[in-house]
Design a protein around this motif. Structure first.
Motif, mmCIF file in Angstrom:
data_model
loop_
_atom_site.group_PDB
_atom_site.id
_atom_site.type_symbol
_atom_site.label_atom_id
_atom_site.label_comp_id
_atom_site.label_asym_id
_atom_site.label_seq_id
_atom_site.Cartn_x
_atom_site.Cartn_y
_atom_site.Cartn_z
ATOM 1 N N UNK A 426 0.844 -1.195 0.000
ATOM 2 C CA UNK A 426 0.000 0.000 0.000
ATOM 3 C C UNK A 426 0.878 1.244 0.000
ATOM 4 N N UNK A 427 1.254 1.697 -1.187
ATOM 5 C CA UNK A 427 2.178 2.828 -1.312
ATOM 6 C C UNK A 427 1.531 4.160 -0.986
ATOM 7 N N UNK A 428 0.242 4.147 -0.662
ATOM 8 C CA UNK A 428 -0.469 5.375 -0.266
ATOM 9 C C UNK A 428 -1.090 5.254 1.125
ATOM 10 N N UNK A 429 -0.904 4.093 1.764
ATOM 11 C CA UNK A 429 -1.541 3.840 3.061
ATOM 12 C C UNK A 429 -3.047 4.099 3.024
ATOM 13 N N UNK A 430 -3.648 3.848 1.873
ATOM 14 C CA UNK A 430 -5.073 4.138 1.711
ATOM 15 C C UNK A 430 -5.970 3.049 2.282
ATOM 16 N N UNK A 431 -5.374 1.891 2.620
ATOM 17 C CA UNK A 431 -6.155 0.783 3.160
ATOM 18 C C UNK A 431 -5.980 0.659 4.664
ATOM 19 N N UNK A 432 -5.452 1.694 5.259
ATOM 20 C CA UNK A 432 -5.091 1.642 6.676
ATOM 21 C C UNK A 432 -6.269 1.252 7.572
ATOM 22 N N UNK A 433 -7.451 1.777 7.281
ATOM 23 C CA UNK A 433 -8.604 1.533 8.143
ATOM 24 C C UNK A 433 -9.393 0.293 7.740
ATOM 25 N N UNK A 434 -8.896 -0.446 6.767
ATOM 26 C CA UNK A 434 -9.632 -1.567 6.199
ATOM 27 C C UNK A 434 -9.102 -2.897 6.730
ATOM 28 N N UNK A 435 -10.005 -3.812 6.985
ATOM 29 C CA UNK A 435 -9.609 -5.175 7.345
ATOM 30 C C UNK A 435 -9.574 -6.012 6.067
ATOM 31 N N UNK A 436 -8.384 -6.383 5.646
ATOM 32 C CA UNK A 436 -8.244 -7.192 4.447
ATOM 33 C C UNK A 436 -8.507 -8.658 4.772
ATOM 34 N N UNK A 437 -8.589 -9.460 3.728
ATOM 35 C CA UNK A 437 -8.705 -10.891 3.909
ATOM 36 C C UNK A 437 -7.527 -11.362 4.775
ATOM 37 N N UNK A 438 -7.775 -12.222 5.753
ATOM 38 C CA UNK A 438 -6.684 -12.655 6.650
ATOM 39 C C UNK A 438 -5.543 -13.369 5.940
ATOM 40 N N UNK A 439 -5.778 -13.817 4.724
ATOM 41 C CA UNK A 439 -4.705 -14.467 3.992
ATOM 42 C C UNK A 439 -3.773 -13.513 3.294
ATOM 43 N N UNK A 440 -4.094 -12.212 3.331
ATOM 44 C CA UNK A 440 -3.264 -11.195 2.684
ATOM 45 C C UNK A 440 -2.348 -10.523 3.695
ATOM 46 N N UNK A 441 -1.164 -10.165 3.243
ATOM 47 C CA UNK A 441 -0.197 -9.444 4.078
ATOM 48 C C UNK A 441 -0.060 -8.024 3.534
ATOM 49 N N UNK A 442 -0.555 -7.047 4.314
ATOM 50 C CA UNK A 442 -0.469 -5.650 3.874
ATOM 51 C C UNK A 442 0.845 -5.037 4.360
#
Length: 449
Positions: A426-442
């Motif tokens: 996330x080169x913009x930190x735009x997903x900071x408040x989002x819960x991604x799929x647990x299989x993904x590494x942000x």
């Protein structure tokens, strides 16, 4: 009033359509016949939220016209605005379009008896309006600025992605004028707006635009330097630190028991750098202006240097966490320099993509607005996806290049299923408040390992 605007880019067309919506009769002038034809048909030639509607409305009502001819509209106008490009050329502002427009306007004024105000809307270095523009107008018209025609400088403060709103709800309208008569006549075009309207000198009007953009660019580079320090410090997170900085009452005052969060706080956030049509060229022009006057602009030089190295720094951060990009399949989501626009000029996301390619990555790109436009930037060096899930299909890494709100609405479980790997950079930190799929590494920027 009758208004002619030379130049139909973001500034010229938004201003023209906005003034037409106020009831003025506006003719937008451009050498590009295709662009002129689109405006005449009520179509905006580029993407800007809300612009299609006011262009169509102006064309339908007959308050907004377009032309490739300069002489006719200028001869009929009470006010003429110069809104042509002032691009960067080897680190300096290129005023050739400004001088050419002023000369054509001056030629149209030669046989015109009525008093006309000519105003520069383009961003120009101090001394341009009462220098290059004034001399070109006087030379071509045979008239004198002041007694024969008015001269103003009216800087724009329109943000791409919200330019129409910025025009309709201005926080200030700055009028630089050669004399009170020019200021009074020019000011009539904004009579319906209730906001501060300082009338100042031509050079101060030119300076205020550069000071505004330089300040915002400085805030971005400051935030990115803080991010770099946090990235080098285990356990540190610049987002958490800056959240606390934002609570300073001088930045977010508490009024009637409610905390107010001014828009300027959005510039005090980490990113992969500033871009677009304004900040890079305006900082460069101001630095060149300083050098020409023997001023050592150390702060501006540092602002530019921090920005120049930021993209490589964030990619180094990513590679430290996921390994080299070489041989990896990478899906890049977002290419524009910010959300809400189709502008790729100096976009950090484009630079990011180019550097991933240089590092041996195999890239697929998708942008909600600018995927087709991107073909001019990348040619056959990338694959162009039809949608976000198509872009990340089979990818080892997903890269967020632009903070489009669409990414928050993505089905991230579907993203995980489509990807071969599991890294989301996330080169913009735009997903900071989002819960991604647990299989993904942000992987975020601005945080130490």
């Amino acid at each position: 009033m009758k208004i002619a605007i030379v130049g139909t880019g973001y500034v010229g067309l938004v201003t023209g359509a906005g003034l037409a919506a106020l009831g003025h009769h506006v003719t937008c002038i451009d050498k590009d016949a295709t662009r002129v034809a689109k405006i005449a048909a009520g179509l905006a030639p580029f993407f800007e939220p809300g612009l299609d509607e006011i262009v169509a409305d102006g064309a339908a009502k007959g308050t907004l016209a377009s032309s490739t001819d300069v002489a006719g509209p200028v001869t009929a106008a009470d006010v003429v605005l110069i809104a042509v490009g002032t691009p960067d050329h080897e680190g300096r502002i290129d005023l050739s379009q400004i001088e050419s427009a002023a000369s054509e306007i001056g030629a149209a004024l030669r046989d015109k008896a009525a008093y006309t105000v000519v105003a520069v809307k383009s961003t120009v270095i101090p001394g341009t309006t009462d220098g290059v523009v004034l001399h070109a107008l006087e030379r071509a018209s045979g008239k004198k600025a002041g007694p024969d025609f008015g001269l103003c400088m009216n800087p724009e403060f329109l943000r791409e992605g919200s330019a129409v709103e910025d025009f309709t709800k201005p926080d200030r309208i700055v009028i630089g004028a050669i004399d009170p008569r020019a200021a009074e006549v020019f000011g009539r075009i904004y009579a319906k707006f209730d906001c501060p309207k300082p009338v100042i000198s031509l050079r101060n009007a030119e300076f205020c635009k550069y000071a505004s953009n330089a300040l915002l660019a400085t805030l971005i580079s400051f935030s990115n330097e803080m991010a770099a320090l946090c990235e080098a410090t285990p356990g540190a997170d610049v987002e958490v630190a800056l959240d606390c900085v934002h609570l300073d009452r001088r930045l977010s005052p508490v009024i009637d028991g409610q905390r107010v969060k001014p828009g300027i706080l959005s510039y005090i956030r980490p990113s992969s750098g500033y871009g677009g049509s304004c900040f890079p060229k305006d900082v460069a022009a101001l630095r060149a202006f300083a050098r020409d006057r023997g001023v050592d602009a150390e702060l501006l030089n540092a602002v530019s240097a921090v920005n120049d190295r930021r993209t490589a720094a964030v990619l180094d951060l990513a590679e430290a966490r996921i390994g080299a990009f070489k041989g990896k399949r990478v899906g890049v989501l977002g290419l524009t320099f910010k959300s809400g626009t189709d502008d790729l000029r100096h976009s950090p996301a484009v630079t990011l993509t180019e550097q991933i390619i240089d590092r041996g990555g195999h890239v697929t790109v998708y942008d909600p607005i600018a995927t087709e436009i991107a073909r001019n930037a990348f040619g056959d060096k990338v694959r162009y996806a039809a949608g976000a899930l198509d872009a990340v299909n089979g990818a080892d890494v997903t890269v967020i290049g632009t903070a489009w709100p669409e990414w928050s609405a993505l089905n991230w479980a579907a993203v995980k299923s489509a990807m071969r790997g599991n890294f989301v950079f996330d080169a913009r930190n735009s997903l900071r408040a989002l819960s991604l799929d647990p299989g993904l590494v942000r992987i975020q920027i601005g945080a130490g390992a």
